[in-house]
Scaffold this motif. Sequence first.
Motif, PDB file in Angstrom:
ATOM      1  N   LEU A 124      62.948  41.683  52.487  1.00 41.67           N
ATOM      2  CA  LEU A 124      63.620  42.813  51.855  1.00 41.67           C
ATOM      3  C   LEU A 124      64.602  43.505  52.790  1.00 41.67           C
ATOM      4  N   VAL A 125      64.336  43.472  54.090  1.00 43.27           N
ATOM      5  CA  VAL A 125      65.246  44.124  55.044  1.00 43.27           C
ATOM      6  C   VAL A 125      66.095  43.106  55.806  1.00 43.27           C
ATOM      7  N   GLY A 126      66.038  41.849  55.395  1.00 46.65           N
ATOM      8  CA  GLY A 126      66.886  40.828  56.002  1.00 46.65           C
ATOM      9  C   GLY A 126      66.515  40.443  57.417  1.00 46.65           C
ATOM     10  N   LEU A 127      65.219  40.459  57.745  1.00 48.42           N
ATOM     11  CA  LEU A 127      64.786  40.158  59.110  1.00 48.42           C
ATOM     12  C   LEU A 127      63.788  38.998  59.175  1.00 48.42           C
ATOM     13  N   SER A 128      63.780  38.146  58.181  1.00 53.69           N
ATOM     14  CA  SER A 128      62.816  37.041  58.173  1.00 53.69           C
ATOM     15  C   SER A 128      62.933  36.166  59.412  1.00 53.69           C
ATOM     16  N   SER A 129      64.138  35.940  59.887  1.00 52.06           N
ATOM     17  CA  SER A 129      64.347  35.058  61.037  1.00 52.06           C
ATOM     18  C   SER A 129      64.062  35.744  62.370  1.00 52.06           C
ATOM     19  N   LEU A 148      61.630  50.243  58.491  1.00 49.81           N
ATOM     20  CA  LEU A 148      61.632  50.244  57.028  1.00 49.81           C
ATOM     21  C   LEU A 148      60.660  49.204  56.480  1.00 49.81           C
ATOM     22  N   ALA A 149      60.689  48.007  57.051  1.00 50.02           N
ATOM     23  CA  ALA A 149      59.785  46.945  56.591  1.00 50.02           C
ATOM     24  C   ALA A 149      58.332  47.352  56.785  1.00 50.02           C
ATOM     25  N   ARG A 150      58.038  48.020  57.880  1.00 46.98           N
ATOM     26  CA  ARG A 150      56.669  48.479  58.142  1.00 46.98           C
ATOM     27  C   ARG A 150      56.214  49.465  57.058  1.00 46.98           C
ATOM     28  N   CYS A 151      57.156  50.266  56.564  1.00 45.95           N
ATOM     29  CA  CYS A 151      56.826  51.165  55.455  1.00 45.95           C
ATOM     30  C   CYS A 151      56.558  50.393  54.172  1.00 45.95           C
ATOM     31  N   LEU A 152      57.419  49.427  53.894  1.00 43.05           N
ATOM     32  CA  LEU A 152      57.352  48.723  52.624  1.00 43.05           C
ATOM     33  C   LEU A 152      56.128  47.840  52.479  1.00 43.05           C
TER      34      LEU A 152
END
Length: 349
Positions: A124-129, A148-152
Amino acid sequence: MAGLSIERVSKRFGEHTAVDALSLDIAPGEFVALLGPSGCGKTTMLRMLAGFESLSAGEIRLGGRTLASHERQLPPEQRNMAMVFQSYALWPHMSVADNVGYPLKLRRVSGEVYRQRLAQALELVGLSSYAERSPQDLSGGQRQRVALARCLVTDPDVVLLDEPLANLDRHLRASMEQSFRDFHRRTRATLVYVTHDQGEAMALADRIAVMRDGRLEQWATPETLYRQPRTAWVAGFIGQGSLLYAAAGEPGVRLEEADLMRGLAAVVAERTQPLLVRPEHISVLADAPSGQGLPAWVEGGTFRGERYELHLRLASGEALLAYHPVALDEGQPVEVVLREGWCLERDSQ
């Protein structure tokens, strides 16, 4: 999703009132900004939403559930809210994946469920890689996206953001604004975003609560705040413009060119109605006097790339900000035609 209701919430620290009877109704999935200068109470309000501060009066509800009142205080971990801090607050010894997944581990989520939710939050935040990288190897904007990802990852009802772009340079802030817009569009999470930067709030939020000295000055969409500010203080805080007085109009009324020009040409004693004129609604006549406009002179100009900002002075002594395609000489006499103005309430402070 549930709506968030803030009903006459106050917070006092001794004799100081940080938040004074603030009321807001936030719709599910809405992006809301709390905007105001330093010390206006916006961060205190955010901390009360999160459960880090108790209420002195009022009530906070999420859907049909009371989160906080003067008598009751639900702890932060039971509110299903997540918070993004200005400082990111990432663990330096953990990878991006471990930072994002940490709240799940606290909830004893493991196995395939853990992996799926972690992968979804990073995507969702574009950090998969970037999952195996260390936070120290990331840019400021990327670290903010980790936060943000940690929140989601916990699927919160509300995401609270405390000046999340304050530590970034101007270029990166502009890039992250787009990231926040994309993030909200994809998740449709309810976001409450604290900032002192009116440009950020106007660019991001569906609605903005403008705060001053702990009180709510105006609660409206960005366009309404810009076009129809309630008071002179809000008009000065949102966007650029000039405060003038006219012998015409009443609060909440838009004056068109003919009435506005007559109202400004009246004697000073009759000009009692405060109004806002935005610079884009002013025409500067720089050639020989024509009698079509009000006389003024140029006090200075600032080059802004696509235009100049002209600082003018009317014969009445009032300052006026206007846009013009070319530079004009300091002291040069001009005439100005004001095409519209918005009548304001009298500021009580």
